[in-house]
Design a protein around this motif. Structure first.
Motif, PDB file in Angstrom:
ATOM      1  N   ALA B 188       0.934  -1.072  -0.124  1.00 15.57           N
ATOM      2  CA  ALA B 188      -0.201  -0.152  -0.154  1.00 15.57           C
ATOM      3  C   ALA B 188       0.726   1.277  -0.044  1.00 15.57           C
ATOM      4  O   ALA B 188       0.657   2.054  -0.758  1.00 15.57           O
ATOM      5  CB  ALA B 188      -0.961  -0.134   1.418  1.00 15.57           C
ATOM      6  N   GLN B 189       2.100   1.119   1.008  1.00 14.39           N
ATOM      7  CA  GLN B 189       2.942   2.666   0.834  1.00 14.39           C
ATOM      8  C   GLN B 189       3.499   2.559  -0.274  1.00 14.39           C
ATOM      9  O   GLN B 189       3.697   3.687  -1.086  1.00 14.39           O
ATOM     10  CB  GLN B 189       3.869   2.124   1.832  1.00 14.39           C
ATOM     11  CG  GLN B 189       3.728   2.422   3.351  1.00 14.39           C
ATOM     12  CD  GLN B 189       4.714   2.200   4.157  1.00 14.39           C
ATOM     13  OE1 GLN B 189       5.629   1.286   3.967  1.00 14.39           O
ATOM     14  NE2 GLN B 189       4.573   2.728   5.510  1.00 14.39           N
ATOM     15  N   ASN B 195       2.096   6.642  -6.999  1.00 12.15           N
ATOM     16  CA  ASN B 195       0.935   7.337  -7.400  1.00 12.15           C
ATOM     17  C   ASN B 195       1.367   8.685  -7.284  1.00 12.15           C
ATOM     18  O   ASN B 195       1.111   9.586  -8.156  1.00 12.15           O
ATOM     19  CB  ASN B 195      -0.283   7.251  -6.413  1.00 12.15           C
ATOM     20  CG  ASN B 195      -1.151   5.970  -7.018  1.00 12.15           C
ATOM     21  OD1 ASN B 195      -0.980   5.556  -8.314  1.00 12.15           O
ATOM     22  ND2 ASN B 195      -1.839   5.347  -6.137  1.00 12.15           N
ATOM     23  N   GLN B 196       2.121   8.989  -6.052  1.00 13.45           N
ATOM     24  CA  GLN B 196       2.878  10.459  -5.863  1.00 13.45           C
ATOM     25  C   GLN B 196       3.704  10.510  -6.981  1.00 13.45           C
ATOM     26  O   GLN B 196       3.890  11.930  -7.607  1.00 13.45           O
ATOM     27  CB  GLN B 196       3.613  10.239  -4.588  1.00 13.45           C
ATOM     28  CG  GLN B 196       2.822  10.781  -3.343  1.00 13.45           C
ATOM     29  CD  GLN B 196       3.303  10.578  -2.016  1.00 13.45           C
ATOM     30  OE1 GLN B 196       4.350  10.521  -1.900  1.00 13.45           O
ATOM     31  NE2 GLN B 196       2.426  11.208  -1.055  1.00 13.45           N
ATOM     32  N   LEU B 197       4.719   9.824  -7.451  1.00 12.00           N
ATOM     33  CA  LEU B 197       5.612   9.736  -8.455  1.00 12.00           C
ATOM     34  C   LEU B 197       5.044  10.224  -9.823  1.00 12.00           C
ATOM     35  O   LEU B 197       5.516  11.026 -10.588  1.00 12.00           O
ATOM     36  CB  LEU B 197       6.497   8.863  -8.516  1.00 12.00           C
ATOM     37  CG  LEU B 197       7.630   8.616  -7.263  1.00 12.00           C
ATOM     38  CD1 LEU B 197       8.348   7.156  -7.311  1.00 12.00           C
ATOM     39  CD2 LEU B 197       8.671   9.775  -7.421  1.00 12.00           C
ATOM     40  N   LEU B 198       4.033   9.584 -10.018  1.00 14.87           N
ATOM     41  CA  LEU B 198       3.393   9.514 -11.237  1.00 14.87           C
ATOM     42  C   LEU B 198       2.878  11.021 -11.433  1.00 14.87           C
ATOM     43  O   LEU B 198       2.554  11.700 -12.511  1.00 14.87           O
ATOM     44  CB  LEU B 198       2.100   8.639 -11.407  1.00 14.87           C
ATOM     45  CG  LEU B 198       2.608   7.162 -11.670  1.00 14.87           C
ATOM     46  CD1 LEU B 198       1.550   6.234 -11.628  1.00 14.87           C
ATOM     47  CD2 LEU B 198       3.333   7.115 -13.096  1.00 14.87           C
TER      48      LEU B 198
END
Lengths: 251, 201
Positions: B188-189, B195-198
């Motif tokens: 999950a982390q 997702n943050q990087l994307l």
């Protein structure tokens, strides 16, 4: 265009004048009211009780809520809602058909449920309540009999409180081809015969099978609810899509 | 639908128990109309329990509206039969509790104090003396059954773990569960990170 030309709608597989449908549906339910519960158990092998349980489980109803059980018939949902809303809440059992209401009222009285239930004969297309009156509206196996479904959905939207929800439990389109064929065979061959044997009325049960096929499928009904203003509209197929439970909110 | 059917049966049993032990209604009165959501993690199922005046309502649901929610594995929830375990299980992170703690305790206390007078109920059909005798026979059979059950279970466990080696020790299973939970958390982390990087690119 001829001004006298009447608008038409479906009554099972027949096409009839819009003005006639309500009375024709009324005749069907006057005819079956007395044996309605027995036939429901027989035709669905008792599974209608599980479909209704799922509706209550999805209702979010709690003490103090005002609930409208539209096309509530013999009051299966009303009985549970009456207990769940308690003495500070209220349940209105509404039906267009006086015979069904009479059977429902007698049944609920016999169950000792009297303090928080009102019985109102009403047309779903023009609900006789002020705006923002109810926390929850349910219509179980009733919407397909309504002549103008869009108008009925708009009427339900109007009387729901902001944050309230509508639950539509209705026959729908089976998800799998094999189930669909078996279901068709059952509906058109066995169902009218059972109706004839138990309720001495095969025509009403032929209408039931036909009206189910003419009812909008899951996605169409979802779109209709969205067009009426409902948000977060979803549906859940029950028993392989033979029945679907649609849910929509008013914000 | 099968879950719904089983839940309907359990609801019927619960309501029958209300009729058999008339004091249960009074014991449940403090939690009347309170919504207890029971989340059984290893079954991935949620059940809503509500008591209203004379009836218990039990539904399988995805609704998130509750006055109290208890979440845990089935073994943990069964351990709640002993209300004194509640605090201990929360401290051990085996039980997650949200909302009004008194509601969970209210239901737990009521059911743990349930005392059905079976001889009294049997006596309506059999008469007093035969009902008492039947009850004693049933109690003896239950005691015998428990002893036999323990013996068979212990023998089977030894056989499967030590002789045939077809099952693992419960401690190994606990360790595996813990590692799986850790892995789930790490995934999950990682997902969050990706997702943050994307979003950045």
């Amino acid at each position: 265009m001829n001004e006298n030309q009447e608008k038409t709608t479906h009554f099972g597989y027949k096409t009839v004048a819009e003005t006639e449908k309500a009375s024709m549906v009324a005749d069907v339910f006057h005819s079956v009211a007395a044996k309605y519960d027995v036939m429901n158990d027989l035709m669905s092998f008792g599974i209608h009780r599980l479909w209704k349980r799922q509706t209550i489980a999805s209702s979010g109803v709690r003490k103090g809520h005002h609930v409208l059980d539209l096309a509530g018939g013999t009051g299966d949902l009303t009985a549970k809602f009456s207990q769940l809303v308690g003495d500070t809440g209220q349940v209105v059992l509404g039906d267009i058909n006086s015979s069904m209401l009479k059977v429902g009222r007698e049944k609920l009285h016999n169950l000792g449920l009297v303090s928080n239930i009102d019985y109102v004969q009403m047309n779903a297309e023009a609900l006789p309540f002020p705006d923002n009156s109810f926390d929850l509206i349910t219509i179980a196996f009733g919407l397909r009999n309504v002549t103008d479904k869009d108008k009925a959905l708009r009427s339900m939207y109007r009387i729901l409180k902001p944050g309230g929800r509508l639950l539509v439990l209705e026959f729908s389109k089976p998800e799998h081809e094999v189930l669909s064929k078996a279901y068709d065979f059952y509906s058109f061959n066995l169902l009218p015969k059972m109706g004839e044997l138990v309720a001495n009325d095969s025509e009403s049960y032929k209408y039931l099978a036909e009206s189910i096929r003419m009812h909008p499928d899951q996605d169409t009904l979802k779109s209709m609810m969205e067009d009426a203003g409902f948000e977060q509209t979803t549906y859940q197929n029950l028993t392989g899509g033979i029945v679907a439970l649609h849910r929509g909110f008013k914000y | 639908m099968l879950t719904n059917f089983i839940v309907a049966l359990v609801e019927r049993i619960l309501n029958t128990s209300l009729k058999l032990d008339s004091t249960l209604i009074d014991k449940l009165e403090p939690v009347s109309h309170k919504r207890l959501l029971i989340d059984i993690r290893d079954w991935q199922q949620q059940f809503l329990l509500v008591f209203t005046e004379q009836h218990l309502h039990l539904y399988s649901t995805n609704e998130k509206q509750f006055d109290c929610m208890i979440s845990g594995d089935i073994d943990t929830l069964i351990a709640l039969k002993n209300p004194a375990m509640l605090t201990q299980l929360i401290r051990q992170d085996k039980l997650d509790l949200q909302g009004d703690l008194n509601i969970a305790q209210g239901f737990s206390n009521a059911f743990s104090a349930m005392d059905i007078d079976w001889p009294e109920h049997f006596s309506r059909y059999l008469g007093d003396a035969p009902a008492q005798q039947l009850w004693q026979i049933m109690q003896n059979a239950k005691r015998q059954g428990l002893v036999t059950d323990k013996k068979v279970a212990a023998t089977l466990t030894q056989l499967c773990q030590d002789e045939l080696k077809v099952t693992i020790h419960p401690l190994e299973l606990d360790q595996f569960k813990q590692q799986t939970r850790q892995l789930k958390g790490q995934v999950a982390q990682l997902e969050q990170r990706i997702n943050q990087l994307l979003q950045l690119h």
